[in-house]
Design an enzyme around this catalytic site. Structure first.
Site, PDB file in Angstrom:
ATOM      1  N   TYR A 144     100.020 -67.805  75.555  1.00 42.42           N
ATOM      2  CA  TYR A 144     100.289 -68.600  76.758  1.00 42.42           C
ATOM      3  C   TYR A 144      99.748 -70.028  76.581  1.00 42.42           C
ATOM      4  CZ  TYR A 144     100.394 -69.805  81.764  1.00 42.42           C
ATOM      5  OH  TYR A 144     100.627 -70.408  82.979  1.00 42.42           O
ATOM      6  N   GLN A 275      84.374 -71.527  84.090  1.00 37.58           N
ATOM      7  CA  GLN A 275      84.461 -72.497  85.173  1.00 37.58           C
ATOM      8  C   GLN A 275      85.688 -73.367  84.930  1.00 37.58           C
ATOM      9  OE1 GLN A 275      81.269 -75.305  85.005  1.00 37.58           O
ATOM     10  NE2 GLN A 275      80.876 -75.178  87.185  1.00 37.58           N
TER      11      GLN A 275
END
Ligand SMILES: NC(=O)c1ccc[n+]([C@@H]2O[C@H](COP(=O)([O-])OP(=O)(O)OC[C@H]3O[C@@H](n4cnc5c(N)ncnc54)[C@H](O)[C@@H]3O)[C@@H](O)[C@H]2O)c1
Length: 312
Positions: A144, A275
């Site tokens: 991806y 994050q």
């Protein structure tokens, strides 16, 4: 009125985009192979004479006459894109080549739905568009991430080599009605688990953060980007910079659904970024855009959708 092609138009984001473009009076051709999207997502648009739905796989060439192309075709959730990783890369890369070739032939403007995943597990925070990313080229997410990176390369090469009008949008986590209920994405996961009274699964300790953009805000930015002057190509980050931990999200979903589901903790998947937060200064400046839908409001609308479609 323009003739607009939306690839992946029967998916989550694509169906909202088709809806928006029709509302603006465009003639919309929605193309999809229904790998993760469904006809149900666009069933409400079928009666509109300006809407056309075509089964087609973007890894094969497409010959149509259009003025604009929004290239969204690609499974977006890890469960789906890892199901057939070779096909995922083909969809991103061959799909981009086919759609860019089409845009070149008919002189259409073309927008790529890229992703924050091009930044990988970022070493800087928040991410600005000039950050080149920190991406594993051989991991299970690479089909991806690298597929989307290669698609961006193709977009910029078509722009430099053929003077094609391109727009590249790096989409950060987006949520809303018509998300796939079983695709493992955190917002839909938590909502579905809460509505079914099943335990809510948190990976790691739940302290990792994400930012979530409501779909209407995202689609608004996408249409604004397509309408920017030809000199602006992006890439441009689009997302909601407001960060939450997974634990905070879980508690908000529990509160809004009134569910008594317990929280259970599992190991973090390999390669999971700890994050991720968009820097949207460029979108503010070039698109005059920023997200307006608060998390609680967006979650409420999404929960209403899942309540009405799930048999819980
Ligand atoms: N939703 C997000 O948070 C998010 C974040 C970053 C990027 N994006 C990007 O936005 C786009 C849309 O994402 P989404 O969330 O709506 O996902 P989705 O899976 O709901 O939609 C993707 C659509 O593309 C179709 N598709 C897949 N392979 C195809 C092929 N080879 N030919 C034709 N159609 C094909 C699927 O059937 C589906 O309808 C994707 O390109 C995705 O990478 C989404």
């Amino acid at each position: 009125m323009s003739k607009v092609l939306v690839t992946g138009g029967a998916g989550f984001l694509g169906s909202h985009l088709c809806e928006r473009l029709l509302a603006e009076g465009h003639d919309v051709l929605c193309v999809d192979n229904y790998f993760t999207g469904t006809k149900r997502n666009v069933a409400h648009l079928m009666g509109d004479p300006m809407f056309e739905l075509m089964r087609h796989d973007v890894t094969f060439p497409l010959y149509v006459e259009v003025d604009q192309i929004y290239n969204l075709a690609c499974p977006a959730s890890p469960i789906h894109y890892q199901h057939d990783p070779v096909q995922t890369t083909k969809t991103s890369v061959h799909g981009a080549i086919n759609m860019l070739g089409l845009a070149k032939r008919v002189k259409a403007r073309i927008l790529q739905a890229s992703t924050s995943e091009v930044y990988g597990d970022p070493e800087i925070h928040p991410q600005t568009e000039d950050y080149w990313g920190h991406v594993n080229p051989i991991g299970v997410r690479s089909c991806y991430d690298e597929g989307k990176r290669c698609a961006e390369t193709l977009f910029f090469d078509y722009h430099r080599q053929h003077d094609l009008g391109i727009k590249v949008m790096r989409i950060f986590n987006t949520y809303g009605p018509r998300m796939h209920p079983n695709d493992g994405r955190v917002v839909s996961n938590f909502i579905v688990q809460a509505l079914r009274g099943e335990p809510i699964t948190i990976y790691g300790d739940g302290q990792q953060t994400r930012s979530f953009c409501y779909v209407d805000d995202l689609i608004d930015a996408m249409v604004r980007l397509m309408d920017t002057p030809p000199s602006f190509t992006g890439p441009v980050n689009v997302g909601n910079p407001h960060e939450f931990t997974m634990l905070e999200l879980a508690h908000t979903v529990l509160e809004l659904t009134g569910s008594r589901s317990e929280l259970i903790f599992k190991d973090l998947p390999f390669d999971d970024p700890k994050q991720r937060q968009p820097d949207i200064a460029l979108a503010r400046q070039e698109l005059d855009w920023e997200p307006t839908v608060e998390l609680v409001e967006g979650l409420t609308r999404t929960i209403d959708y899942f309540r009405s479609t799930l048999s819980v």
